[in-house]
Scaffold this active site. Sequence first.
Site, PDB file in Angstrom:
ATOM      1  NE  ARG A  34      -3.762  -2.490   0.133  1.00  0.00           N
ATOM      2  CZ  ARG A  34      -3.137  -2.817  -0.174  1.00  0.00           C
ATOM      3  NH1 ARG A  34      -2.319  -3.341  -0.942  1.00  0.00           N
ATOM      4  NH2 ARG A  34      -3.491  -4.888   0.199  1.00  0.00           N
TER       5      ARG A  34
ATOM      6  CB  CYS B  16      -8.389  -1.946   4.836  1.00  0.00           C
ATOM      7  SG  CYS B  16      -9.288  -3.388   4.820  1.00  0.00           S
TER       8      CYS B  16
ATOM      9  CD  GLU C 217      -5.343   0.036   3.242  1.00  0.00           C
ATOM     10  OE1 GLU C 217      -4.601  -1.388   3.628  1.00  0.00           O
ATOM     11  OE2 GLU C 217      -5.750  -0.456   2.125  1.00  0.00           O
TER      12      GLU C 217
HETATM   13  C1  LIG Z   1     -15.990  -0.533  -0.700  1.00  0.00           C
HETATM   14  C2  LIG Z   1     -14.178  -0.847  -1.120  1.00  0.00           C
HETATM   15  C3  LIG Z   1     -13.896  -2.068  -0.844  1.00  0.00           C
HETATM   16  C4  LIG Z   1     -11.994  -1.741  -0.797  1.00  0.00           C
HETATM   17  N1  LIG Z   1     -10.920  -2.531  -1.276  1.00  0.00           N
HETATM   18  C5  LIG Z   1      -9.836  -2.623  -0.945  1.00  0.00           C
HETATM   19  C6  LIG Z   1      -9.102  -3.598  -1.608  1.00  0.00           C
HETATM   20  O1  LIG Z   1      -9.050  -4.723  -1.788  1.00  0.00           O
HETATM   21  N2  LIG Z   1      -7.371  -3.932  -1.624  1.00  0.00           N
HETATM   22  C7  LIG Z   1      -6.388  -2.328  -1.799  1.00  0.00           C
HETATM   23  O2  LIG Z   1      -5.535  -1.867  -1.957  1.00  0.00           O
HETATM   24  N3  LIG Z   1      -7.723  -1.298  -1.883  1.00  0.00           N
HETATM   25  C8  LIG Z   1      -9.226  -1.222  -1.372  1.00  0.00           C
HETATM   26  N4  LIG Z   1     -10.104  -0.335  -1.086  1.00  0.00           N
HETATM   27  C9  LIG Z   1      -9.350   0.701  -0.856  1.00  0.00           C
HETATM   28  C10 LIG Z   1      -8.992   2.157  -2.434  1.00  0.00           C
HETATM   29  O3  LIG Z   1     -10.803   1.664  -3.284  1.00  0.00           O
HETATM   30  C11 LIG Z   1      -8.235   1.387  -3.272  1.00  0.00           C
HETATM   31  O4  LIG Z   1      -7.500   2.408  -2.218  1.00  0.00           O
HETATM   32  C12 LIG Z   1      -8.300   2.688  -4.558  1.00  0.00           C
HETATM   33  O5  LIG Z   1      -7.145   2.144  -5.356  1.00  0.00           O
HETATM   34  C13 LIG Z   1      -8.078   4.372  -4.377  1.00  0.00           C
HETATM   35  O6  LIG Z   1      -7.991   4.342  -5.692  1.00  0.00           O
HETATM   36  P1  LIG Z   1      -9.024   5.821  -5.765  1.00  0.00           P
HETATM   37  O7  LIG Z   1      -8.877   6.441  -7.195  1.00  0.00           O
HETATM   38  O8  LIG Z   1     -10.497   5.945  -4.964  1.00  0.00           O
HETATM   39  O9  LIG Z   1      -8.112   6.802  -4.889  1.00  0.00           O
HETATM   40  P2  LIG Z   1      -8.715   8.164  -3.858  1.00  0.00           P
HETATM   41  O10 LIG Z   1      -9.239   7.606  -3.149  1.00  0.00           O
HETATM   42  O11 LIG Z   1      -9.004   9.503  -4.957  1.00  0.00           O
HETATM   43  O12 LIG Z   1      -7.356   8.618  -3.387  1.00  0.00           O
HETATM   44  C14 LIG Z   1      -6.229   7.680  -2.068  1.00  0.00           C
HETATM   45  C15 LIG Z   1      -5.115   8.543  -2.877  1.00  0.00           C
HETATM   46  O13 LIG Z   1      -3.819   8.162  -3.863  1.00  0.00           O
HETATM   47  C16 LIG Z   1      -3.738   9.385  -4.573  1.00  0.00           C
HETATM   48  N5  LIG Z   1      -3.840   9.543  -6.142  1.00  0.00           N
HETATM   49  C17 LIG Z   1      -5.415   9.791  -6.154  1.00  0.00           C
HETATM   50  N6  LIG Z   1      -5.092   9.642  -7.638  1.00  0.00           N
HETATM   51  C18 LIG Z   1      -4.052   9.571  -7.939  1.00  0.00           C
HETATM   52  C19 LIG Z   1      -2.884  10.067  -9.431  1.00  0.00           C
HETATM   53  N7  LIG Z   1      -3.596   9.869 -10.310  1.00  0.00           N
HETATM   54  N8  LIG Z   1      -1.685  10.019  -9.285  1.00  0.00           N
HETATM   55  C20 LIG Z   1      -1.232  10.264  -7.916  1.00  0.00           C
HETATM   56  N9  LIG Z   1      -1.864  10.311  -6.859  1.00  0.00           N
HETATM   57  C21 LIG Z   1      -2.979  10.311  -6.573  1.00  0.00           C
HETATM   58  C22 LIG Z   1      -4.550  10.881  -3.425  1.00  0.00           C
HETATM   59  O14 LIG Z   1      -4.193  11.698  -3.637  1.00  0.00           O
HETATM   60  C23 LIG Z   1      -4.449   9.270  -2.191  1.00  0.00           C
HETATM   61  O15 LIG Z   1      -3.926   9.724  -1.470  1.00  0.00           O
HETATM   62  C24 LIG Z   1     -10.829  -0.215  -0.815  1.00  0.00           C
HETATM   63  C25 LIG Z   1     -12.218   0.649  -1.118  1.00  0.00           C
HETATM   64  C26 LIG Z   1     -13.662   0.420  -1.181  1.00  0.00           C
HETATM   65  C27 LIG Z   1     -14.384   1.764  -0.341  1.00  0.00           C
END
Ligand SMILES: Cc1cc2nc3c(=O)[nH]c(=O)nc-3n(C[C@H](O)[C@H](O)[C@H](O)COP(=O)(O)OP(=O)(O)OC[C@H]3O[C@@H](n4cnc5c(N)ncnc54)[C@H](O)[C@@H]3O)c2cc1C
Length: 304
Positions: A177, A229, A299
């Site tokens: 992560r 998480c 996380e």
């Molecule tokens: C129901 C549910 C289940 C989940 N299951 C998992 C799982 O099994 N495994 C897991 O790892 N995660 C899981 N997650 C967490 C989440 O979905 C992941 O971490 C996901 O990859 C975040 O992507 P996002 O585009 O929503 O990022 P955001 O939430 O928008 O951002 C997260 C971080 O990434 C940065 N960021 C976003 N986009 C960029 C970019 N283009 N360039 C640089 N930085 C950026 C942001 O600044 C922030 O620091 C889950 C979430 C939910 C709601």
Amino acid sequence: MKILDRRSPAFLPLARRTTLRLGGFPLAEIRLEYPADYDLLPPLLEREGFDVRILGGGSNLLADDGNLPFAVIRPLNGMGQSPEHVGPDLRACGEERVLIRAGAGLRMPALLAWCAARGLSGLEGLVGVPGRLGGAIAMNAGAYGCSLAPLLRELTVFSPAGGLLRIGKDGWTASYRHFALAGENDWFIAVEAVLSLAVKNPSEVRAHMAENLARKTSTQPVAAHTAGCVFRNPPKCSAGKLLDDAGMKGVGRGGMRFSDMHANFLVNEDGGSCAAALDLIAEAREKVARTSGVNLEMEIKVWS
Ligand SMILES: Cc1cc2nc3c(=O)[nH]c(=O)nc-3n(C[C@H](O)[C@H](O)[C@H](O)COP(=O)(O)OP(=O)(O)OC[C@H]3O[C@@H](n4cnc5c(N)ncnc54)[C@H](O)[C@@H]3O)c2cc1C
């Protein structure tokens, strides 16, 4: 590039952009829809002097309520577009692999559906993970034995110091992560990625995804308003189990609750607030430290 400020009719609070449904009003929303938009970013940031945060799908964020002292950059290039086939991965040994290119704004469920239809394997563990490709890279998202960074062959990034750059594997570091540009501490945007995926039978890939999804939906509150998480798993141990042992499962206040299904998921039940979430998080850390001697690390990313 589109810039929306608090007066624009299309401007929405972060509560409407995050899966936890929390977060107030940033100074502005900067939408980057095309690769050329990134060239316009340095003069804009210099002119406005904004502090910035990068917003992907908002599925790993806990954002503060009220007016927020930063602008949000949304890398949306690639959204709604199919990835591009680059060609065979000539560095692969022992199995057939192909390289695909996709933009940061592509939603992960759309990418997985595209892979399933073509029998491209590697991302099956990320089924049911919301968010966009850029966010999955930045978080090195992973589950069920798979994570994003090992599939990454090339990345186009924007950083304040370097501008727009294409980098290879020696240009980043990744672990559980965690993802960072080598030798840089400032913020960066993952703009576009080349991934290496194994060529398999589509039915095999679909079956693997279905199996992982069934496992996920039976153990995690995937339909609730959460940010995934809350805490990282400490080495060789599950944060959910530690929270459970500390009696935090089902504990709630102010519209927020640690899920009855999985103690490491904080749910916004109705009318929750960032303050209530942070209170519960502090309580959970203290109780886990007391019962297990472990200091849980976050996380989810907190924007406060
Ligand atoms: C129901 C549910 C289940 C989940 N299951 C998992 C799982 O099994 N495994 C897991 O790892 N995660 C899981 N997650 C967490 C989440 O979905 C992941 O971490 C996901 O990859 C975040 O992507 P996002 O585009 O929503 O990022 P955001 O939430 O928008 O951002 C997260 C971080 O990434 C940065 N960021 C976003 N986009 C960029 C970019 N283009 N360039 C640089 N930085 C950026 C942001 O600044 C922030 O620091 C889950 C979430 C939910 C709601």
